[in-house]
Design an enzyme around this catalytic site. Structure first.
Site, PDB file in Angstrom:
ATOM      1  N   CYS A  82      85.546  69.166  33.425  1.00 19.67           N
ATOM      2  CA  CYS A  82      86.942  68.829  33.697  1.00 19.67           C
ATOM      3  C   CYS A  82      87.621  69.950  34.505  1.00 19.67           C
ATOM      4  O   CYS A  82      87.280  70.128  35.665  1.00 19.67           O
ATOM      5  CB  CYS A  82      87.661  68.476  32.397  1.00 19.67           C
ATOM      6  SG  CYS A  82      89.066  67.405  32.690  1.00 19.67           S
ATOM      7  N   HIS A 175      84.630  65.328  28.946  1.00 20.38           N
ATOM      8  CA  HIS A 175      84.463  66.419  27.969  1.00 20.38           C
ATOM      9  C   HIS A 175      83.258  66.133  27.067  1.00 20.38           C
ATOM     10  O   HIS A 175      83.438  65.612  25.965  1.00 20.38           O
ATOM     11  CB  HIS A 175      85.714  66.530  27.093  1.00 20.38           C
ATOM     12  CG  HIS A 175      86.879  67.163  27.771  1.00 20.38           C
ATOM     13  ND1 HIS A 175      87.292  68.447  27.511  1.00 20.38           N
ATOM     14  CD2 HIS A 175      87.712  66.701  28.731  1.00 20.38           C
ATOM     15  CE1 HIS A 175      88.333  68.747  28.268  1.00 20.38           C
ATOM     16  NE2 HIS A 175      88.614  67.684  29.017  1.00 20.38           N
ATOM     17  N   GLU A 177      81.638  67.963  25.213  1.00 22.57           N
ATOM     18  CA  GLU A 177      81.702  68.737  23.954  1.00 22.57           C
ATOM     19  C   GLU A 177      82.472  67.999  22.871  1.00 22.57           C
ATOM     20  O   GLU A 177      82.427  68.382  21.709  1.00 22.57           O
ATOM     21  CB  GLU A 177      82.309  70.121  24.223  1.00 22.57           C
ATOM     22  CG  GLU A 177      83.818  70.161  24.470  1.00 22.57           C
ATOM     23  CD  GLU A 177      84.248  69.679  25.862  1.00 22.57           C
ATOM     24  OE1 GLU A 177      83.397  69.185  26.628  1.00 22.57           O
ATOM     25  OE2 GLU A 177      85.444  69.786  26.155  1.00 22.57           O
TER      26      GLU A 177
HETATM   27  N1  GLN Z   1      94.223  68.018  34.491  1.00 22.61           N
HETATM   28  C1  GLN Z   1      93.608  69.321  34.304  1.00 22.61           C
HETATM   29  C2  GLN Z   1      93.594  70.103  35.606  1.00 22.61           C
HETATM   30  O1  GLN Z   1      93.946  69.596  36.614  1.00 22.61           O
HETATM   31  C3  GLN Z   1      92.198  69.189  33.766  1.00 22.61           C
HETATM   32  C4  GLN Z   1      92.216  68.533  32.424  1.00 22.61           C
HETATM   33  C5  GLN Z   1      91.100  68.928  31.521  1.00 22.61           C
HETATM   34  O2  GLN Z   1      90.379  69.900  31.758  1.00 22.61           O
HETATM   35  N2  GLN Z   1      90.958  68.204  30.446  1.00 22.61           N
HETATM   36  O3  GLN Z   1      93.238  71.231  35.603  1.00 22.61           O
END
Ligand code: GLN
Length: 206
Positions: A82, A175, A177
């Site tokens: 992410c 995610h 995890e």
């Molecule tokens: N929206 C976040 C970003 O732009 C990422 C979200 C996340 O890591 N769950 O950094």
């Protein structure tokens, strides 16, 4: 190199503790990494989800960006999830943001729209030629908009790539995890433990 890989989790911001637990579910001891000086002792590092803008700000004082590039150049494996994927990407949009530029892909931040910016879906993993179904947790997730020629897609959700690999670099928009099975963590540990002789194509200047 044989033997268990030494895997760290960047513990500056975000859900690093959940990554450590996911590694431990796969029987892999996790090291929480708070100082760049810890990197040379590792085979791989996970950059967790969180907020990529905040992470960039926290990384600045200690020169983390250069340290992570050096780690990768020296053969270290990196897995960004992410916000971590956003940091690894070559190009970041919505809005444009600085990134390490190691993984040859363009990602759009928060790209699932406000009304459904967090959801749990079912997707497909293809790791080491083996396909399996997996739960995938998307939290304000980015979307992978384009990938370069050296990129292998290792997971899909709704027909879109959601995890990609290039040599010793792995990135996921979701995610892993936060789901019970730890297939991607075990896969990353295998990548990290098999030190490649040649640098992956993604580290070469274009
Ligand atoms: N929206 C976040 C970003 O732009 C990422 C979200 C996340 O890591 N769950 O950094």
């Amino acid at each position: 190199m044989g033997g268990a890989a030494s895997i760290g989790v960047l513990a500056l911001q975000g859900d690093f503790a959940a990554h450590a637990r996911a590694l431990e579910r796969s029987g892999i001891a996790a090291v929480e990494v708070r100082r760049a000086a810890q990197l040379p002792g590792l085979d791989g590092l996970i950059i967790p989800g969180g907020e990529s803008t905040a992470l960039l700000r926290l990384m600045e004082p200690e020169g983390w960006e250069e340290a992570l590039r050096d780690f990768h150049r020296a053969g270290g494996a990196l897995f960004g999830t992410c916000a971590g994927l956003i940091l690894l990407a070559r190009e970041v949009t919505a809005p444009t943001q600085r990134s390490l530029g190691l993984l040859d892909c363009a990602v759009e931040r928060n790209a699932y729209g406000r009304q459904i910016d967090s959801f749990v879906g079912q997707g497909t993993l293809r790791l080491d030629e083996e396909e399996s179904e997996a739960e995938m947790v998307f939290i304000r997730a980015p979307r992978i908009r384009t990938v370069g020629p050296g990129i292998e897609v290792v997971a899909w959700h709704a027909g879109e790539p959601v995890a990609i690999r290039a040599g010793r670099l792995l990135g996921a928009t979701f995610h892993p995890e936060l789901s019970p099975e730890s297939a991607l963590h075990a896969y990353f540990a295998r990548i990290a433990s098999s030190r490649m002789v040649e640098a992956p194509a993604s580290t070469q200047a274009t």
